[in-house]
Design a protein around this motif. Structure first.
Motif, PDB file in Angstrom:
ATOM      1  N   LYS A 154       9.456  -7.556 -14.552  1.00 23.01           N
ATOM      2  CA  LYS A 154       8.500  -8.666 -14.537  1.00 23.01           C
ATOM      3  C   LYS A 154       7.105  -8.234 -14.975  1.00 23.01           C
ATOM      4  CE  LYS A 154      10.913 -11.079 -10.778  1.00 23.01           C
ATOM      5  NZ  LYS A 154      10.782 -11.629  -9.408  1.00 23.01           N
ATOM      6  N   GLY A 155       6.964  -6.946 -15.321  1.00 23.40           N
ATOM      7  CA  GLY A 155       5.664  -6.454 -15.774  1.00 23.40           C
ATOM      8  C   GLY A 155       4.734  -6.037 -14.660  1.00 23.40           C
ATOM      9  N   LYS A 156       5.242  -5.959 -13.422  1.00 23.74           N
ATOM     10  CA  LYS A 156       4.412  -5.561 -12.297  1.00 23.74           C
ATOM     11  C   LYS A 156       4.493  -4.047 -12.080  1.00 23.74           C
ATOM     12  CE  LYS A 156       4.861  -9.930  -9.781  1.00 23.74           C
ATOM     13  NZ  LYS A 156       5.293 -10.579  -8.508  1.00 23.74           N
ATOM     14  N   THR A 157       3.368  -3.475 -11.630  1.00 22.03           N
ATOM     15  CA  THR A 157       3.363  -2.058 -11.278  1.00 22.03           C
ATOM     16  C   THR A 157       3.833  -1.932  -9.840  1.00 22.03           C
ATOM     17  OG1 THR A 157       1.514  -1.596 -12.765  1.00 22.03           O
ATOM     18  CG2 THR A 157       1.960   0.015 -11.050  1.00 22.03           C
ATOM     19  N   VAL A 158       4.948  -1.226  -9.653  1.00 22.06           N
ATOM     20  CA  VAL A 158       5.526  -1.107  -8.321  1.00 22.06           C
ATOM     21  C   VAL A 158       5.856   0.346  -8.023  1.00 22.06           C
ATOM     22  CG1 VAL A 158       6.500  -3.434  -8.381  1.00 22.06           C
ATOM     23  CG2 VAL A 158       7.874  -1.490  -9.177  1.00 22.06           C
ATOM     24  N   ALA A 159       5.970   0.641  -6.723  1.00 17.86           N
ATOM     25  CA  ALA A 159       6.464   1.931  -6.265  1.00 17.86           C
ATOM     26  C   ALA A 159       7.943   1.787  -5.946  1.00 17.86           C
ATOM     27  CB  ALA A 159       5.708   2.394  -5.034  1.00 17.86           C
ATOM     28  N   ILE A 160       8.754   2.732  -6.432  1.00 15.65           N
ATOM     29  CA  ILE A 160      10.174   2.733  -6.125  1.00 15.65           C
ATOM     30  C   ILE A 160      10.521   3.999  -5.349  1.00 15.65           C
ATOM     31  CG2 ILE A 160      10.812   1.312  -8.106  1.00 15.65           C
ATOM     32  CD1 ILE A 160      11.734   3.913  -9.504  1.00 15.65           C
ATOM     33  N   ASP A 161      11.601   3.937  -4.572  1.00 16.01           N
ATOM     34  CA  ASP A 161      12.084   5.135  -3.893  1.00 16.01           C
ATOM     35  C   ASP A 161      13.199   5.785  -4.697  1.00 16.01           C
ATOM     36  OD1 ASP A 161      14.398   3.659  -3.441  1.00 16.01           O
ATOM     37  OD2 ASP A 161      13.959   3.278  -1.327  1.00 16.01           O
ATOM     38  N   GLY A 162      13.837   6.795  -4.127  1.00 19.74           N
ATOM     39  CA  GLY A 162      14.834   7.557  -4.856  1.00 19.74           C
ATOM     40  C   GLY A 162      16.096   6.800  -5.182  1.00 19.74           C
ATOM     41  N   THR A 163      16.281   5.618  -4.599  1.00 22.00           N
ATOM     42  CA  THR A 163      17.436   4.785  -4.937  1.00 22.00           C
ATOM     43  C   THR A 163      17.109   3.764  -6.027  1.00 22.00           C
ATOM     44  OG1 THR A 163      16.961   3.048  -3.301  1.00 22.00           O
ATOM     45  CG2 THR A 163      18.195   4.987  -2.535  1.00 22.00           C
ATOM     46  N   GLY A 164      15.829   3.697  -6.402  1.00 23.13           N
ATOM     47  CA  GLY A 164      15.394   2.715  -7.390  1.00 23.13           C
ATOM     48  C   GLY A 164      14.917   1.420  -6.767  1.00 23.13           C
ATOM     49  N   LYS A 165      14.930   1.350  -5.440  1.00 27.67           N
ATOM     50  CA  LYS A 165      14.491   0.142  -4.728  1.00 27.67           C
ATOM     51  C   LYS A 165      12.968   0.038  -4.756  1.00 27.67           C
ATOM     52  CE  LYS A 165      14.352  -1.849  -0.074  1.00 27.67           C
ATOM     53  NZ  LYS A 165      14.727  -1.628   1.356  1.00 27.67           N
ATOM     54  N   THR A 166      12.485  -1.194  -4.996  1.00 24.45           N
ATOM     55  CA  THR A 166      11.046  -1.442  -4.957  1.00 24.45           C
ATOM     56  C   THR A 166      10.552  -1.383  -3.518  1.00 24.45           C
ATOM     57  OG1 THR A 166      11.057  -2.800  -6.956  1.00 24.45           O
ATOM     58  CG2 THR A 166       9.204  -3.091  -5.447  1.00 24.45           C
ATOM     59  N   VAL A 167       9.529  -0.565  -3.281  1.00 24.43           N
ATOM     60  CA  VAL A 167       8.974  -0.406  -1.939  1.00 24.43           C
ATOM     61  C   VAL A 167       7.764  -1.304  -1.742  1.00 24.43           C
ATOM     62  CG1 VAL A 167       8.100   1.257  -0.248  1.00 24.43           C
ATOM     63  CG2 VAL A 167       9.790   1.983  -1.936  1.00 24.43           C
ATOM     64  N   PHE A 168       6.890  -1.369  -2.762  1.00 29.29           N
ATOM     65  CA  PHE A 168       5.712  -2.238  -2.689  1.00 29.29           C
ATOM     66  C   PHE A 168       5.106  -2.366  -4.083  1.00 29.29           C
ATOM     67  CE2 PHE A 168       4.282   2.080  -1.685  1.00 29.29           C
ATOM     68  CZ  PHE A 168       3.264   2.273  -2.601  1.00 29.29           C
ATOM     69  N   GLU A 169       4.273  -3.373  -4.238  1.00 33.33           N
ATOM     70  CA  GLU A 169       3.534  -3.545  -5.484  1.00 33.33           C
ATOM     71  C   GLU A 169       2.243  -2.745  -5.406  1.00 33.33           C
ATOM     72  OE1 GLU A 169       1.550  -7.064  -8.301  1.00 33.33           O
ATOM     73  OE2 GLU A 169       2.938  -7.587  -6.674  1.00 33.33           O
ATOM     74  N   ALA A 170       1.950  -1.998  -6.457  1.00 32.65           N
ATOM     75  CA  ALA A 170       0.771  -1.124  -6.475  1.00 32.65           C
ATOM     76  C   ALA A 170      -0.475  -1.909  -6.869  1.00 32.65           C
ATOM     77  CB  ALA A 170       0.992   0.031  -7.441  1.00 32.65           C
ATOM     78  N   PRO A 171      -1.646  -1.459  -6.442  1.00 26.05           N
ATOM     79  CA  PRO A 171      -2.886  -2.164  -6.754  1.00 26.05           C
ATOM     80  C   PRO A 171      -3.366  -1.983  -8.183  1.00 26.05           C
ATOM     81  CG  PRO A 171      -3.369  -0.220  -5.468  1.00 26.05           C
ATOM     82  CD  PRO A 171      -1.888  -0.330  -5.515  1.00 26.05           C
ATOM     83  N   SER A 172      -2.795  -0.996  -8.914  1.00 28.08           N
ATOM     84  CA  SER A 172      -3.249  -0.713 -10.271  1.00 28.08           C
ATOM     85  C   SER A 172      -2.155   0.046 -11.001  1.00 28.08           C
ATOM     86  CB  SER A 172      -4.537   0.116 -10.229  1.00 28.08           C
ATOM     87  OG  SER A 172      -4.885   0.595 -11.513  1.00 28.08           O
ATOM     88  N   ASN A 173      -2.159  -0.060 -12.339  1.00 25.86           N
ATOM     89  CA  ASN A 173      -1.226   0.761 -13.111  1.00 25.86           C
ATOM     90  C   ASN A 173      -1.861   2.086 -13.531  1.00 25.86           C
ATOM     91  OD1 ASN A 173      -2.979   0.013 -15.129  1.00 25.86           O
ATOM     92  ND2 ASN A 173      -1.444  -0.999 -16.412  1.00 25.86           N
ATOM     93  N   ASP A 174      -3.128   2.259 -13.197  1.00 28.21           N
ATOM     94  CA  ASP A 174      -3.795   3.543 -13.415  1.00 28.21           C
ATOM     95  C   ASP A 174      -3.725   4.293 -12.099  1.00 28.21           C
ATOM     96  OD1 ASP A 174      -5.273   5.667 -14.247  1.00 28.21           O
ATOM     97  OD2 ASP A 174      -7.099   4.531 -14.694  1.00 28.21           O
ATOM     98  N   ILE A 175      -2.664   5.067 -11.923  1.00 28.20           N
ATOM     99  CA  ILE A 175      -2.346   5.613 -10.606  1.00 28.20           C
ATOM    100  C   ILE A 175      -1.705   6.987 -10.760  1.00 28.20           C
ATOM    101  CG2 ILE A 175      -0.029   4.595 -10.482  1.00 28.20           C
ATOM    102  CD1 ILE A 175      -0.806   3.798  -7.532  1.00 28.20           C
ATOM    103  N   ASP A 176      -1.862   7.829  -9.752  1.00 26.56           N
ATOM    104  CA  ASP A 176      -1.313   9.180  -9.760  1.00 26.56           C
ATOM    105  C   ASP A 176      -0.120   9.292  -8.819  1.00 26.56           C
ATOM    106  OD1 ASP A 176      -3.274   9.998 -11.511  1.00 26.56           O
ATOM    107  OD2 ASP A 176      -4.585  10.805  -9.944  1.00 26.56           O
ATOM    108  N   ALA A 177       0.670  10.338  -8.997  1.00 22.36           N
ATOM    109  CA  ALA A 177       1.769  10.621  -8.090  1.00 22.36           C
ATOM    110  C   ALA A 177       1.237  10.985  -6.710  1.00 22.36           C
ATOM    111  CB  ALA A 177       2.620  11.758  -8.645  1.00 22.36           C
ATOM    112  N   TYR A 178       2.075  10.822  -5.707  1.00 21.90           N
ATOM    113  CA  TYR A 178       1.675  11.130  -4.339  1.00 21.90           C
ATOM    114  C   TYR A 178       1.448  12.621  -4.146  1.00 21.90           C
ATOM    115  CZ  TYR A 178       2.223   6.491  -2.399  1.00 21.90           C
ATOM    116  OH  TYR A 178       2.042   5.168  -2.103  1.00 21.90           O
ATOM    117  N   ASP A 179       0.451  12.920  -3.325  1.00 28.66           N
ATOM    118  CA  ASP A 179       0.150  14.292  -2.951  1.00 28.66           C
ATOM    119  C   ASP A 179      -0.237  14.295  -1.485  1.00 28.66           C
ATOM    120  OD1 ASP A 179      -0.462  16.965  -2.840  1.00 28.66           O
ATOM    121  OD2 ASP A 179      -2.373  16.791  -3.887  1.00 28.66           O
TER     122      ASP A 179
END
Length: 537
Positions: free
Chosen positions: A264-289
Motif C-alpha cells: 500500500k506504499g506505507k513504511t512499516v516495521a516487520i518481524d522475522g515472519t514478515g508480519k507487520t508490527v506497526f507503521e513507522a513515522p518516516s521512511n528515513d529511518i535506521d535499523a534498530y540498535d
C-alpha cells in the motif's frame, strides 16, 4: 559504551561541609514542565520537575602540598595534591559508584593498549613514516632510515608483518621493508583488499564478543532479495523465509525488525515472519540498535543535517591527543531526528527544536530554547535548563554544561541526573577517562577524578593536551613544551619545540625550527627534526 549501568559518583564537596571551610547558602525553587510527545495522537504527557539552585559562597585560596616546580620561559608549573579551587579535594569518580576508581584506571589502561596499534611493527624495529619533498619513507626505532622517502603513498600491512603497500607512480606495490617487491598491480590490490576484509571481520567479531549480552534473533542473518521488482528475504542458507511482496526495503533486519514499504506504499516495521508490527513515522529511518531506531523528519527549509557529522569516541587533532571512549563536543548537526522503540512507540519526539544522536545513556534534547538530557526510555534525567553545551564523556557518562546566567561550567552525571560539580569554573574539559582540566580565573588545574587531587597547577594560558596513554603535553600556544605523566611529573621540557603530537609506543613526533623529528620519553632526539611530516606506526 555503557558499563553495566554503573552509577558514577562525581562528588565535589563544598568546603562548608567540613569544619574548616567557607560558608555557603543555597535557595531552591521548584517548577513543573509538561513534555508532550507530538508525533502520535495517542502519546501521553510526562510531568517533569526542575529544581533551581543558587548559592553564595566565600572564596578560598588555591593551595598545594609537596610542590615540585619547573620553570621555563617564565612559566611555573606546580605539581602536587591539594585543594581543587573552592572545593575540598575528594574523589570526582568516587566512593559509592558501582565501578571502583581502580576499575576506571584499568579500563583506561585497556583503552590505551587498544590504541597502540601496529605494536608488532615496533617489535620489528619499524617506528614511523616520514615525509620529505612530498614523498613518504620509513625510519626505524634506532632512528635510521629504512626506506628513503620516495613513495606517494605508504601504508603498513594489516598483517603487521613488516610489509607495506606503496605507490611510487600509479601502480600499487606490496613490498618488504628493504624495498623488495612482493607483488604489484592487481595482485597487490587483491592482497590489500583481502587484508582489509580480514581486519574488518576480526573487528566485527571482537565487537560481537563484547556485546554477547544482547539478545539475538534468527532474522538478524536475513538478506533482502528482489524478485520481479518485489522484495523479500532469504536466510543464511539462501532459503526464502519471507516471500517477495514489498516495494522497497529500507533497513536490514536487526533485533527482529526491518523497515519496508508495503504493497500500500506505507513504511512499516516487520518481524522475522514478515508480519507487520506497526507503521513507522518516516521512511528515513535506521535499523534498530539496542532497542531504539532513529527516524528523521524532513523539513522544507535547507539544513546542514546531511553535510555535518558527529564523531563519538573520535580521533582528536594531532595536537590534542587521543583516548578512545573519548569526550566529544556535542555540536548539533541540524538533523530533525527522533527515536522509536521496538513496539513503535515514539520515545523521543522529532518535533523538538533539536535532538542529538543517541548514546548508551540517552541524548540531549533542546526545546523552547532549553537543553536537557533524556534517557533511552524518553524520560528527562537532566531537566531542561538555560544551558550551553560543553564536553560529554560517553564512557563516564559525564556532561559539562555552561550556565548561561553566570557563564560558569559544571558537570552532570547523565546516569543519575545529579549535578556533581556546581557551576563554578570558567571551563571544564575531560582529558582522559580519569582526568579533567578546570580553569578558574587565571589558574588552570589538572585534576585526578579518582582522588579529587590536583595533579598540576599552572596559568590559564598554558595548554594541557588530552592524554595518550599516561602522558600528555603542557605548553604555551606554540612554545615551552613539557611532557608530563599522569602523576604530574615533568619528564622533560624543551623551549625549542613549537608543536607536538601524542606519545605512542614511547615516542612522540615534535616540531622544532619548522621541521618534524621524534623524541623519546627522556626528551632525547631519536630522529632529528628534518621532515615535513611524521606518523608513528
Amino acid at each position: 559504551m555503557k558499563l553495566n549501568k554503573k552509577s558514577l559518583l562525581v562528588a565535589c564537596v563544598l568546603a562548608a561541609m567540613s569544619t574548616s571551610a567557607f560558608a555557603a547558602s543555597t535557595t531552591t525553587s521548584t517548577s513543573s514542565t509538561t513534555v508532550t510527545n507530538h508525533d502520535t495522537p495517542t502519546s501521553t504527557s510526562t510531568r517533569v520537575t526542575r529544581e533551581q539552585h543558587s548559592a553564595s559562597t566565600s572564596t578560598t585560596n588555591i593551595s598545594t602540598t609537596e610542590k615540585v616546580s619547573t620553570k621555563s620561559s617564565g612559566t611555573t608549573v606546580s605539581v602536587g595534591v591539594g585543594k581543587l579551587a573552592d572545593y575540598v579535594a575528594v574523589p570526582i569518580i568516587g566512593a559509592t559508584q558501582k565501578l571502583a576508581p581502580e576499575a576506571f584506571k584499568s579500563l583506561q589502561a585497556n583503552i590505551d593498549e587498544a590504541t597502540e596499534s601496529n605494536s608488532g611493527l615496533i617489535k620489528l624495529g619499524q617506528l614511523a613514516k616520514v615525509k620529505q619533498n612530498g614523498k613518504w619513507g620509513l625510519v626505524g626505532t634506532n632512528g635510521q632510515v629504512l626506506l628513503e622517502p620516495q613513495y606517494k603513498e605508504l601504508d603498513p600491512s594489516y598483517a603487521e608483518d613488516g610489509t607495506y603497500f606503496v605507490k611510487s607512480k600509479k601502480i600499487l606495490e606490496h613490498i618488504k621493508v628493504d624495498g623488495t617487491v612482493l607483488s604489484s598491480g592487481k595482485d597487490a590490490l587483491d592482497e590489500q583488499v583481502k587484508q582489509i576484509i580480514n581486519h574488518h571481520d576480526e573487528t566485527v567479531n571482537k565487537n560481537q564478543n563484547s556485546s554477547n549480552h544482547k539478545e539475538t534473533y534468527a532474522s538478524d542473518s536475513y538478506t533482502a532479495v528482489s524478485v520481479k521488482g518485489k522484495w523479500g528475504f532469504t536466510d543464511a542458507s539462501g532459503n526464502t523465509v519471507i516471500a517477495p511482496q514489498f516495494k522497497e526495503v529500507y533497513t536490514k533486519f536487526s533485533e527482529d525488525r526491518a523497515f519496508v514499504k508495503d504493497a500500500k506504499g506505507k513504511t512499516v516495521a516487520i518481524d522475522g515472519t514478515g508480519k507487520t508490527v506497526f507503521e513507522a513515522p518516516s521512511n528515513d529511518i535506521d535499523a534498530y540498535d539496542d532497542g531504539l531506531a532513529e527516524f528523521r523528519r524532513h523539513i522544507s527549509k535547507f539544513n546542514l543535517g546531511g553535510l555535518l557529522s558527529m564523531a563519538v569516541g573520535i580521533t582528536l587533532s594531532n595536537h590534542g591527543g587521543i583516548y578512545y571512549g573519548d569526550a566529544w563536543n556535542p555540536v548539533y548537526d541540524g538533523v530533525k531526528r527522533g527515536y522509536i522503540n521496538r513496539d513503535g512507540k515514539i520515545v523521543i519526539d522529532s518535533k523538538n527544536d533539536a535532538v542529538w544522536p543517541i548514546t548508551a545513556y540517552g541524548t540531549l534534547v533542546k526545546n523552547q530554547g532549553l537543553i536537557g538530557f533524556v534517557n533511552r526510555e524518553g524520560n528527562y534525567i537532566i531537566q531542561p535548563g538555560n544551558y550551553d553545551l560543553g564536553e560529554f564523556s560517553d564512557i563516564n557518562g559525564l556532561l559539562v554544561l555552561i550556565n548561561k546566567d553566570n557563564k560558569k561550567a559544571g558537570v552532570f552525571d547523565v546516569d543519575t541526573g545529579k549535578q556533581v560539580i556546581p557551576f563554578t569554573y570558567d571551563s571544564i574539559r575531560f582529558v582522559s577517562l580519569t582526568n579533567m582540566v578546570v580553569v578558574s580565573g587565571d589558574t588552570k588545574q589538572l585534576i585526578d577524578m579518582t582522588t579529587g587531587n590536583v595533579i598540576l597547577t599552572t596559568s590559564k594560558d598554558m595548554g594541557i593536551n588530552k592524554f595518550s596513554g599516561p602522558y600528555t603535553w603542557v605548553h604555551k600556544t606554540s612554545s615551552d613544551y613539557k611532557l608530563i605523566d599522569d602523576s604530574g611529573k615533568v619528564l622533560f621540557s624543551d623551549n625549542t619545540i613549537t608543536s607536538a603530537m601524542p606519545v605512542k609506543h614511547g615516542f612522540a613526533p615534535v616540531k622544532s625550527q619548522g621541521k618534524w623529528g621524534i623524541v623519546n620519553l627522556r626528551g632525547e632526539w631519536v630522529v632529528q627534526p628534518q621532515y615535513e611530516d611524521i606518523e608513528i606506526l
